[in-house]
Design an enzyme around this catalytic site. Structure first.
Site, mmCIF file in Angstrom:
data_model
loop_
_atom_site.group_PDB
_atom_site.id
_atom_site.type_symbol
_atom_site.label_atom_id
_atom_site.label_comp_id
_atom_site.label_asym_id
_atom_site.label_seq_id
_atom_site.Cartn_x
_atom_site.Cartn_y
_atom_site.Cartn_z
ATOM 1 C CD GLU A 29 1.003 -10.844 17.529
ATOM 2 O OE1 GLU A 29 0.310 -11.130 18.541
ATOM 3 O OE2 GLU A 29 0.596 -9.784 16.771
ATOM 4 N NE ARG A 45 -2.292 -1.660 3.161
ATOM 5 C CZ ARG A 45 -2.200 -2.855 3.553
ATOM 6 N NH1 ARG A 45 -2.598 -3.845 3.116
ATOM 7 N NH2 ARG A 45 -1.420 -3.004 4.954
#
Length: 176
Positions: free
Chosen positions: A98, A61
């Site tokens: 994560e 993006r």
């Protein structure tokens, strides 16, 4: 800046990609000509006098506004991608996420020491990807590095701009 225009055109998707996450989908900003122009105008005003020579768009993006702004600033565009997506010799940076390690890369000849670099992505939350991109760009020893986001998530779960070195000027258009 017309925050109402941007907020009215920003789609939020609850529980995506996992339960508890309220995903901010900037693609709805990109499909609105008015919102797209507002983002581009605001970014131009922020960086028109900074001497930007290269804009690094973060996959994927970040490519949209990087290209649009580069045209207005007379700058080049550098793509920061996942491994194996760029055809020539690259420089890589790995970083912890994560659930494991991820890597990003740019072409080895993309940036030089005379460049003033603006890195751009759609959203700042934990800052992990952009911090890695900043570290990657700094390997080229450019004159200056800036980082920009359309949206910054601001709450106790997101460390965001705290991960960046003091020499990197960070700006966002919207804080949510």
């Amino acid at each position: 800046m017309n925050n109402k225009l941007l907020l009215d055109n920003l789609r939020s998707i609850p529980d995506w990609p996992i339960k508890g996450v309220n995903f901010r989908d900037v693609t709805t900003l990109f499909k609105s000509p008015e919102a797209l122009k507002e983002i581009n105008d605001e970014m131009y005003e922020l960086y028109k006098d900074k001497g930007i020579t290269k804009i690094v768009g973060i996959e994927s993006r970040g490519f949209v506004m990087s290209s649009a702004l580069a045209i207005r600033l007379g700058a080049g565009v550098v793509l920061c991608r996942k491994p194996g997506k760029l055809p020539c010799e690259t420089v890589q940076e790995s970083y912890a996420k994560e659930y494991g390690i991820d890597t990003i890369e740019i072409h080895k000849d993309a940036i030089n020491e005379n460049d003033v670099v603006l890195l751009h992505d759609d959203l700042l939350a934990t800052g992990g990807t952009m911090k890695a991109a900043c570290d990657l760009v700094k390997k080229f020893h450019p004159k200056k590095v800036y980082a920009n986001f359309i949206i910054e998530l601001v709450n106790e779960n997101f460390i965001g701009r705290k991960v960046f070195d003091n020499d990197v000027e960070v700006s966002t258009l919207l804080q949510l």
